[in-house]
Design a protein around this motif. Structure first.
Motif, PDB file in Angstrom:
ATOM      1  N   GLN B 100      -7.599   4.939  35.775  1.00  0.00           N
ATOM      2  CA  GLN B 100      -7.372   6.505  35.805  1.00  0.00           C
ATOM      3  C   GLN B 100      -8.989   7.123  36.024  1.00  0.00           C
ATOM      4  OE1 GLN B 100      -7.030   7.722  31.668  1.00  0.00           O
ATOM      5  NE2 GLN B 100      -5.854   8.977  31.743  1.00  0.00           N
ATOM      6  N   LEU B 101     -10.208   6.972  35.974  1.00  0.00           N
ATOM      7  CA  LEU B 101     -11.521   7.590  36.040  1.00  0.00           C
ATOM      8  C   LEU B 101     -11.267   7.836  37.672  1.00  0.00           C
ATOM      9  CD1 LEU B 101     -13.309   8.161  34.448  1.00  0.00           C
ATOM     10  CD2 LEU B 101     -14.476   6.232  34.309  1.00  0.00           C
ATOM     11  N   ALA B 102     -11.122   5.994  38.099  1.00  0.00           N
ATOM     12  CA  ALA B 102     -11.596   6.454  39.626  1.00  0.00           C
ATOM     13  C   ALA B 102     -10.673   6.874  40.509  1.00  0.00           C
ATOM     14  CB  ALA B 102     -11.214   5.422  40.370  1.00  0.00           C
ATOM     15  N   PHE B 103      -8.886   7.787  39.719  1.00  0.00           N
ATOM     16  CA  PHE B 103      -8.200   8.093  40.613  1.00  0.00           C
ATOM     17  C   PHE B 103      -8.775  10.374  40.313  1.00  0.00           C
ATOM     18  CE2 PHE B 103      -5.141   4.677  41.191  1.00  0.00           C
ATOM     19  CZ  PHE B 103      -5.114   5.442  42.573  1.00  0.00           C
ATOM     20  N   GLY B 104      -8.833  10.452  38.711  1.00  0.00           N
ATOM     21  CA  GLY B 104      -9.561  11.584  38.712  1.00  0.00           C
ATOM     22  C   GLY B 104     -10.982  12.256  39.869  1.00  0.00           C
ATOM     23  N   ALA B 105     -11.935  10.657  39.412  1.00  0.00           N
ATOM     24  CA  ALA B 105     -12.975  11.496  40.674  1.00  0.00           C
ATOM     25  C   ALA B 105     -12.487  11.826  41.440  1.00  0.00           C
ATOM     26  CB  ALA B 105     -13.523  10.141  40.275  1.00  0.00           C
ATOM     27  N   MET B 106     -11.085  10.731  42.390  1.00  0.00           N
ATOM     28  CA  MET B 106     -11.308  11.014  43.562  1.00  0.00           C
ATOM     29  C   MET B 106     -10.353  12.740  43.941  1.00  0.00           C
ATOM     30  SD  MET B 106      -8.997   8.119  45.491  1.00  0.00           S
ATOM     31  CE  MET B 106     -10.169   7.977  47.098  1.00  0.00           C
ATOM     32  N   LEU B 107      -9.048  12.774  42.756  1.00  0.00           N
ATOM     33  CA  LEU B 107      -8.943  14.628  42.855  1.00  0.00           C
ATOM     34  C   LEU B 107     -10.215  15.257  42.861  1.00  0.00           C
ATOM     35  CD1 LEU B 107      -6.196  15.362  42.515  1.00  0.00           C
ATOM     36  CD2 LEU B 107      -6.554  15.376  39.897  1.00  0.00           C
ATOM     37  N   VAL B 108     -11.128  14.714  42.058  1.00  0.00           N
ATOM     38  CA  VAL B 108     -12.034  16.283  41.840  1.00  0.00           C
ATOM     39  C   VAL B 108     -12.313  16.407  43.069  1.00  0.00           C
ATOM     40  CG1 VAL B 108     -14.406  16.398  41.029  1.00  0.00           C
ATOM     41  CG2 VAL B 108     -12.275  16.054  39.074  1.00  0.00           C
ATOM     42  N   ALA B 109     -13.246  15.623  43.742  1.00  0.00           N
ATOM     43  CA  ALA B 109     -13.724  14.788  45.182  1.00  0.00           C
ATOM     44  C   ALA B 109     -12.938  15.746  45.843  1.00  0.00           C
ATOM     45  CB  ALA B 109     -14.102  13.654  45.889  1.00  0.00           C
ATOM     46  N   LEU B 111     -10.536  18.401  45.833  1.00  0.00           N
ATOM     47  CA  LEU B 111     -10.161  19.470  45.072  1.00  0.00           C
ATOM     48  C   LEU B 111     -11.995  20.402  46.205  1.00  0.00           C
ATOM     49  CD1 LEU B 111      -8.124  19.397  41.840  1.00  0.00           C
ATOM     50  CD2 LEU B 111      -7.974  20.216  43.898  1.00  0.00           C
ATOM     51  N   VAL B 112     -12.395  19.701  45.329  1.00  0.00           N
ATOM     52  CA  VAL B 112     -14.401  20.667  46.223  1.00  0.00           C
ATOM     53  C   VAL B 112     -14.285  20.484  47.407  1.00  0.00           C
ATOM     54  CG1 VAL B 112     -16.477  20.116  45.534  1.00  0.00           C
ATOM     55  CG2 VAL B 112     -15.306  19.846  44.141  1.00  0.00           C
ATOM     56  N   ALA B 113     -14.216  19.058  47.990  1.00  0.00           N
ATOM     57  CA  ALA B 113     -14.648  18.545  49.484  1.00  0.00           C
ATOM     58  C   ALA B 113     -13.739  19.571  50.377  1.00  0.00           C
ATOM     59  CB  ALA B 113     -14.398  17.737  49.569  1.00  0.00           C
ATOM     60  N   PHE B 114     -12.523  19.438  49.892  1.00  0.00           N
ATOM     61  CA  PHE B 114     -11.319  19.600  51.134  1.00  0.00           C
ATOM     62  C   PHE B 114     -11.301  21.568  51.949  1.00  0.00           C
ATOM     63  CE2 PHE B 114      -7.500  20.459  52.914  1.00  0.00           C
ATOM     64  CZ  PHE B 114      -7.260  20.055  53.994  1.00  0.00           C
ATOM     65  N   PRO B 115     -11.388  22.619  50.427  1.00  0.00           N
ATOM     66  CA  PRO B 115     -11.938  23.764  50.576  1.00  0.00           C
ATOM     67  C   PRO B 115     -13.059  23.567  50.897  1.00  0.00           C
ATOM     68  CG  PRO B 115     -11.570  23.720  48.284  1.00  0.00           C
ATOM     69  CD  PRO B 115     -11.282  21.690  49.754  1.00  0.00           C
ATOM     70  N   SER B 178     -14.422  12.410  34.826  1.00  0.00           N
ATOM     71  CA  SER B 178     -14.222  12.479  36.415  1.00  0.00           C
ATOM     72  C   SER B 178     -15.389  13.551  37.589  1.00  0.00           C
ATOM     73  CB  SER B 178     -12.929  12.829  36.724  1.00  0.00           C
ATOM     74  OG  SER B 178     -12.439  12.444  35.862  1.00  0.00           O
ATOM     75  N   VAL B 179     -15.425  14.738  36.381  1.00  0.00           N
ATOM     76  CA  VAL B 179     -16.265  15.206  37.638  1.00  0.00           C
ATOM     77  C   VAL B 179     -18.264  14.517  37.661  1.00  0.00           C
ATOM     78  CG1 VAL B 179     -17.556  17.181  37.613  1.00  0.00           C
ATOM     79  CG2 VAL B 179     -15.100  17.380  37.105  1.00  0.00           C
ATOM     80  N   THR B 180     -18.961  13.529  37.309  1.00  0.00           N
ATOM     81  CA  THR B 180     -19.376  13.289  37.241  1.00  0.00           C
ATOM     82  C   THR B 180     -19.759  12.189  38.379  1.00  0.00           C
ATOM     83  OG1 THR B 180     -20.251  13.522  35.026  1.00  0.00           O
ATOM     84  CG2 THR B 180     -21.263  11.631  35.938  1.00  0.00           C
ATOM     85  N   MET B 181     -18.141  11.290  38.402  1.00  0.00           N
ATOM     86  CA  MET B 181     -18.327  10.777  38.785  1.00  0.00           C
ATOM     87  C   MET B 181     -17.777  11.093  40.874  1.00  0.00           C
ATOM     88  SD  MET B 181     -16.492   6.981  38.388  1.00  0.00           S
ATOM     89  CE  MET B 181     -14.964   6.946  38.692  1.00  0.00           C
ATOM     90  N   GLY B 182     -17.252  12.103  40.218  1.00  0.00           N
ATOM     91  CA  GLY B 182     -16.739  12.308  41.654  1.00  0.00           C
ATOM     92  C   GLY B 182     -17.287  13.157  42.678  1.00  0.00           C
ATOM     93  N   LEU B 183     -18.037  13.883  41.768  1.00  0.00           N
ATOM     94  CA  LEU B 183     -19.926  14.253  42.368  1.00  0.00           C
ATOM     95  C   LEU B 183     -20.140  14.043  44.085  1.00  0.00           C
ATOM     96  CD1 LEU B 183     -21.722  17.456  42.578  1.00  0.00           C
ATOM     97  CD2 LEU B 183     -23.286  15.486  41.513  1.00  0.00           C
ATOM     98  N   ALA B 184     -20.123  12.027  43.707  1.00  0.00           N
ATOM     99  CA  ALA B 184     -21.413  12.678  45.498  1.00  0.00           C
ATOM    100  C   ALA B 184     -20.135  12.052  46.277  1.00  0.00           C
ATOM    101  CB  ALA B 184     -21.793  10.708  44.888  1.00  0.00           C
ATOM    102  N   LEU B 185     -19.228  11.484  45.864  1.00  0.00           N
ATOM    103  CA  LEU B 185     -18.141  12.098  47.279  1.00  0.00           C
ATOM    104  C   LEU B 185     -17.210  13.040  47.439  1.00  0.00           C
ATOM    105  CD1 LEU B 185     -16.176   9.395  48.114  1.00  0.00           C
ATOM    106  CD2 LEU B 185     -14.270  10.308  46.178  1.00  0.00           C
ATOM    107  N   ALA B 186     -17.384  13.736  46.383  1.00  0.00           N
ATOM    108  CA  ALA B 186     -17.091  15.541  46.818  1.00  0.00           C
ATOM    109  C   ALA B 186     -18.258  15.723  48.141  1.00  0.00           C
ATOM    110  CB  ALA B 186     -17.597  16.166  45.890  1.00  0.00           C
TER     111      ALA B 186
END
Lengths: 278, 307
Positions: B100-109, B111-115, B178-186
């Motif tokens: 759940q956490l991994a998917f949450g992070a991916m979603l955050v990444a 949402l930020v990275a795409f636009p 999710s935001v914590t983990m997603g930042l680097a990926l974003a």
């Protein structure tokens, strides 16, 4: 000279260089610039916020946070340099031999690389430290165990190319033995990407040491390590935020500096390395 | 394609065996007599003997290895020293939390990275492009074990929008980890999308489309973007593996009851069967994810022939 000038004109490289030199100076001069002893406790004033006497405040045992951050630079760099030196020596040697001799040697080294790469690096480091016991030396050992693979693959690839060059054939025809050919003729040609990889590897090792120490698997108290300081800081979030903020900022500046330096080196030395290094 | 899948699956056998061997040997890496070390200080000889029996350390090495593989094949990962329960059961409970956490992070990444990536590719060298590049640099240098506590200070303590830790409050609990983990990926994805789309926008087919009267927006979004996303998908799938290891740290920051936290707490309590099993499950998931991402690459781009 020309390379040096080009490097200095590169913004990333220059800012990375300044940050890195600052980091090294802080680590070397820690006893001179740290305002207090990093171990002296003043329990009556524990968790005190930053003030004129203690610009970064006091920690959970009443120790001066600034002094501990300054001394922490030593721990970070000691781990970082040890890991990079061991990993690059092992990696370059094995990679050069695998590439130069081929055959069984190549097969064994490369399969070992495959297995280590298939395994998430930090997980292997955690596993090793878990069984060897947490200590500074075991952190170095664990990070070097996962770190050499990158150098080995890089050097092997380069050696495979260089091996077929005419000057190598010429050296061999003149009677040079394998070690001499590798050291005098092959390695000088692969040294630039290795330097870049080592710079980025230093950043990676510092970050990994901090991560392991944060998890309680790295450098043990009371040694001042930025990662371990963050663990303590996490317990006092909301009560004493400075405990988490300053060591974290130190990690980030150190890692950012080295990453900039490495990135600048790639652009300045030869952009074609970017492909090989990623 | 089928041939490729079969060959890749066959290639995975030696690597998986290698990893199993590595995890098996961990116990034997413990300096001194492992049974004495595991039983801990002040253990009675009887306790040490029990540990030795429980881990099968009294058997010859090859026999231990065969038993280990046999049990694995049956799905038996051993029993926890701490609770006496099957370690597989504990993992079953923890696994979904980590996913759940991994998917949450991916979603955050995403949402930020795409636009951010798309805008900076379209307006190259503008202020927004510079901002995006700066963000990408900060994102990769910012350690999660610092970013996480900063988020807690800002959004869980100063403003009580999200819980400080735990997983009890559903989606609200998921946001900060999710935001914590997603930042680097974003950060990585923003860079990827920018480079990849910028390259496509320079292609002749985009110029041709615009020359033939297609609007610029359509040329970008329905022509170039499709091609630009191929390498992005691969990176995304590959990075999912590193999210799994990133979870070890993020779960520790937020006391998130996943596999990573289980691993660290079993290390602290010297619960070696649990340590071995957790490492095994994380490593195998990592290998599987990388395998799937390889296949995805071929599906996403018919031009790529997997051989």
């Amino acid at each position: 000279m020309k390379t040096a000038k080009r490097l200095l004109r590169n913004f990333a490289f220059t800012s990375g260089l300044i940050l890195t030199v600052a980091l090294i100076l802080v680590a070397l001069a820690a006893p001179l610039i740290a305002p207090m002893d990093p171990f002296t406790q003043d329990t009556a004033r524990r968790l005190e916020a930053p003030s004129n006497d203690h610009p970064l405040g006091l920690d959970d045992l009443g120790r001066d946070v600034l002094s501990r951050v300054v001394w922490g630079a030593r721990v970070s760099l000691r781990v970082g340099f040890s890991v990079v030196i061991i990993a690059s020596l092992v990696g370059v040697t094995l990679g050069a031999m695998a590439g130069y001799f081929g055959g069984l040697m190549d097969l064994v080294v490369m399969r070992l690389c495959d297995i280590l790469l298939a395994f998430p690096g930090i997980l292997l480091a955690i596993a090793l430290v878990a069984v060897l016991g947490p200590s500074l030396n075991n952190v170095v050992l664990a990070l070097a165990t996962i770190g050499w693979v990158g150098y080995a693959r890089l050097v092997r690839g380069q050696v495979l190319k260089v091996r077929e060059m005419e000057y190598v054939t010429a050296a061999r025809a003149l009677g040079a033995r394998s070690p001499r050919v590798i050291i005098r003729h092959v390695l000088p040609n692969v040294i630039n990407p290795v330097i870049v990889m080592a710079t980025l590897g230093l950043a990676g090792a510092i970050l990994s040491e901090a991560a392991l120490s944060f998890l309680g698997l790295g450098v043990q108290p009371p040694t001042p390590s930025w990662g371990a300081m963050l663990t303590a800081g996490r317990r006092y979030l909301g009560l004493a935020n400075h405990l988490a903020i300053f060591p974290g900022a130190a990690i980030m500046l150190a890692v950012m500096g080295l990453n900039f330096l490495g990135d600048g080196l790639i652009d300045a030395l030869d952009p074609k390395y970017r492909k090989q290094l990623t | 394609m089928t041939q490729y899948i079969i060959r890749r699956l066959l290639q995975m056998i030696p690597i998986t065996l290698g990893i199993l061997t590595l995890i098996f040997s961990l116990i034997h890496l413990i300096p001194g007599d492992p049974a004495v070390q595991i039983a801990g200080e002040g253990a009675r000889p009887q306790d040490i003997e029990n540990v030795r029996k429980a881990l099968g350390l009294d058997q010859p090495l090859w026999k231990q290895y065969v038993t280990y593989l046999k049990n694995l094949a049956k799905g038996d990962l051993g029993r926890s020293f701490r609770t006496g329960e099957s370690v597989a059961e504990e993992i079953k409970v923890r696994y979904p939390a980590t996913m759940q956490l991994a998917f949450g992070a991916m979603l955050v990444a995403l949402l930020v990275a795409f636009p951010l990536g798309v805008i900076s590719a379209i307006y190259r060298n503008s202020w927004i492009d510079n901002l995006a590049r700066f963000f990408a640099l900060i994102g990769v240098s910012m350690p999660s074990f610092w970013f996480g506590p900063l988020l807690i200070i800002a959004f869980a303590i100063n403003r009580e929008w999200f819980p400080v830790s735990g997983r009890e409050e559903g989606l609200r609990s998921l946001v900060l980890p999710s935001v914590t983990m997603g930042l680097a990926l974003a950060a990585i994805l923003t860079r990827m999308i920018r480079v990849s789309l910028a390259e496509e926008l320079n292609q002749l087919y985009v110029t041709t489309a615009i020359a033939k009267g297609v609007t610029r927006a359509k040329a970008i979004f329905s022509h170039a973007l499709k091609n630009a996303l191929i390498p992005v998908i691969t990176v995304l799938a590959l990075q999912f593996g590193s999210l799994l290891t990133g979870a070890i740290i993020t779960e520790q920051i937020f006391s998130w009851p996943g596999l990573g936290r289980l691993l660290i707490s079993s290390i602290t309590s010297r619960d070696y069967p649990q340590v071995q099993a957790s490492i095994l499950v994380i490593a195998l998931t990592y290998i599987m994810v990388n395998f799937i991402s390889d296949l995805l690459y071929g599906v996403a781009d018919p031009r790529i022939k997997l051989e």
